[in-house]
Design a protein around this motif. Structure first.
Motif: not given
Length: 375
Positions: A239-252
C-alpha cells in the motif's frame, strides 16, 4: 489511499494539538539605567559618547537594539516588524494579542519559540538551549527530495562521498548496522524504498518493522504529502512503497497529524536521553524540513557554538525537545532519524554542522536537489 498507523496503542485517537502561547515580556520593567546594544560610554566618566539619534537619557533606555520610552514602555526605534502592539520575547518580536511572531531580531532564530511564520525557505542556522540547529526548508516548486543508499551496495560510506554534483542539501538517514568488513552489511534497519523499489537487507538481516517510517508521495492533486507511523509488512510493501517517492525508517515518531507523539524503538534510542539529532518533517504546504542539532565532542571537551557560547553538560537534545523544535518549525508530521555521531548536514558545498564523530561512515541519506525546470 489510507494509512493504518500500527502504534503500540492501535486504538489511540490522533487529534490536532494547539500551540501554547508564548509568555510575553513587559518592556517597561527593564532597568532605566541600562546601557547596551548600540550605545557606547566613556570608561572613566561613564557618560555616553555615541548614541542613536532618538536616544535621550532622561526619557528612554535601551534593550538589545531597541530604544524604549521610559514612560510608556513602547519602542521608539526598533527592528522592522515592531509596532506599539508588539513585545520582544527572546530574539523575536511578538504580537501582544495573538502571541504570534511578527519578525525576528538580528541573530539566530530561537527554536524554543514558534517560528513557523518567519522561518525562510532554504538554509537557516538557528539555536535551541545554546546548541546550534541547522534547518533547511524546501521550496516545493524549486526543490526535489529523495533518499539514497550511496554508491556501494551493502556498505556504509564516508558522508561527503555520497554527495552528487547536483546535491544542494544532504543529511544522514536511517539507523544502520553490521561492520564494513563483514560479508553482509545492512545500510538501513527499518523499511526503505525509492520510487517503488524496496530495499531488501542482505544475508540474515531482515526489515525491522519496529521502526516507524516517513513516507513521501504526491496525492491525487499532485500535492506533496507524507505519512508518519508504524507499518506491518503487507501495508509497507503493498500500500505504501509502490506509490511513494521514498520511504525511510526512523527511530521514533515526533509529530503525527500535528500532535506531539514520541513513539518508537526505545531499546535502540532512549527518547529521554540527549544526543545530536537528525530529524525530518513536513508542513501543510508540502515543504519538507530537514534539521540537524549539534552536540558536544565525544572526547568530553566543552562544545562551543558558532556564536561562541560554551555548552557543557549537554550533548544534544531529547526526542521530546526534538518534537518541540519540529512543532515550532510548523511541521504537521515529523520523524527522528539516526542521531549521535551520525548526525550531520551538508549544504551548498560543505558540511555546515559539527559532527561529534566526523569520521563515521553513513548508511543512507536524505538529499535535496534543484529541479531542472522550476514549477
Amino acid at each position: 489511499m489510507g494509512l493504518k498507523l500500527l502504534t503500540s496503542n492501535s486504538k489511540r485517537q490522533l487529534s490536532m494539538s494547539v500551540s501554547q502561547p508564548v509568555s510575553a515580556v513587559n518592556l517597561s520593567a527593564q532597568s532605566p539605567n541600562a546601557a547596551e546594544g548600540n550605545i557606547k560610554a566613556d570608561k572613566k566618566s561613564g557618560k555616553e559618547t555615541e548614541l542613536p539619534p532618538v536616544y535621550s537619557p532622561n526619557s528612554t533606555y535601551v534593550v538589545g537594539n531597541m530604544i524604549i520610552d521610559k514612560k510608556t514602555g513602547r519602542a521608539i526605534e526598533a527592528p522592522p516588524g515592531y509596532n506599539p502592539n508588539s513585545l520582544v520575547v527572546g530574539n523575536v518580536i511578538i504580537n501582544k494579542e495573538t502571541k504570534e511572531i511578527i519578525a525576528p531580531k538580528p541573530g539566530p532564530l530561537d527554536l524554543q519559540h514558534d517560528v513557523s511564520k518567519i522561518i525562510p525557505k532554504g538554509y537557516t542556522r538557528a539555536t535551541f538551549n545554546g546548541l546550534d540547529v541547522h534547518v533547511f526548508v524546501t521550496n516545493t516548486k524549486k526543490h526535489k527530495v529523495s533518499v539514497s543508499l550511496g554508491n556501494k551496495e551493502h556498505v556504509a560510506e564516508e558522508f561527503t562521498s555520497m554527495v552528487d554534483s547536483d546535491t544542494l542539501v544532504m543529511i544522514n538517514g536511517s539507523l544502520f548496522g553490521g561492520k564494513p568488513h563483514e560479508k553482509y552489511y545492512s545500510e538501513t534497519y527499518g523499511p526503505f524504498a525509492i520510487n517503488g523499489h524496496i530495499y531488501e537487507p542482505p544475508g540474515d538481516y531482515k526489515i525491522n518493522y519496529d521502526y516507524p517510517v516517513f513516507a513521501y508521495k504526491n496525492d491525487e492533486n499532485n500535492n506533496e504529502i507524507a505519512y508518519v507511523g508504524f507499518l506491518d509488512e503487507y501495508t509497507f510493501k503493498n500500500e505504501i512503497a509502490p506509490s511513494a517517492k521514498f520511504v525511510i525508517g526512523g527511530t521514533h515518531t515526533l509529530l503525527v497529524n500535528g500532535q506531539k507523539q514520541v513513539e518508537g524503538h526505545d531499546k535502540a534510542v532512549n527518547p529521554k536521553g540527549v544526543a545530536p539529532r537528525t530529524m525530518l518533517g513536513i508542513r501543510e504546504d508540502g515543504s519538507l524540513i530537514l534539521v540537524v542539532v549539534d552536540g558536544k565532542n565525544l572526547n568530553g571537551e566543552v562544545f562551543i557554538t558558532t556564536e561562541g557560547n560554551k555548552v557543557s553538560g549537554r550533548s544534544g537534545i531529547s526526542l521530546y525537545e526534538g518534537a518541540e523544535i519540529m512543532k515550532n518549525l510548523g511541521c504537521i508530521h515529523a520523524i527522528n532519524l539516526d542521531g549521535g555521531g551520525s548526525s550531520r548536514m551538508y549544504y551548498n558545498g560543505r558540511v555546515v554542522s559539527k559532527p561529534t564523530d566526523p569520521g563515521r561512515p553513513i548508511g543512507s541519506t536524505v538529499i535535496v536537489k534543484i529541479k531542472e525546470t522550476e514549477e
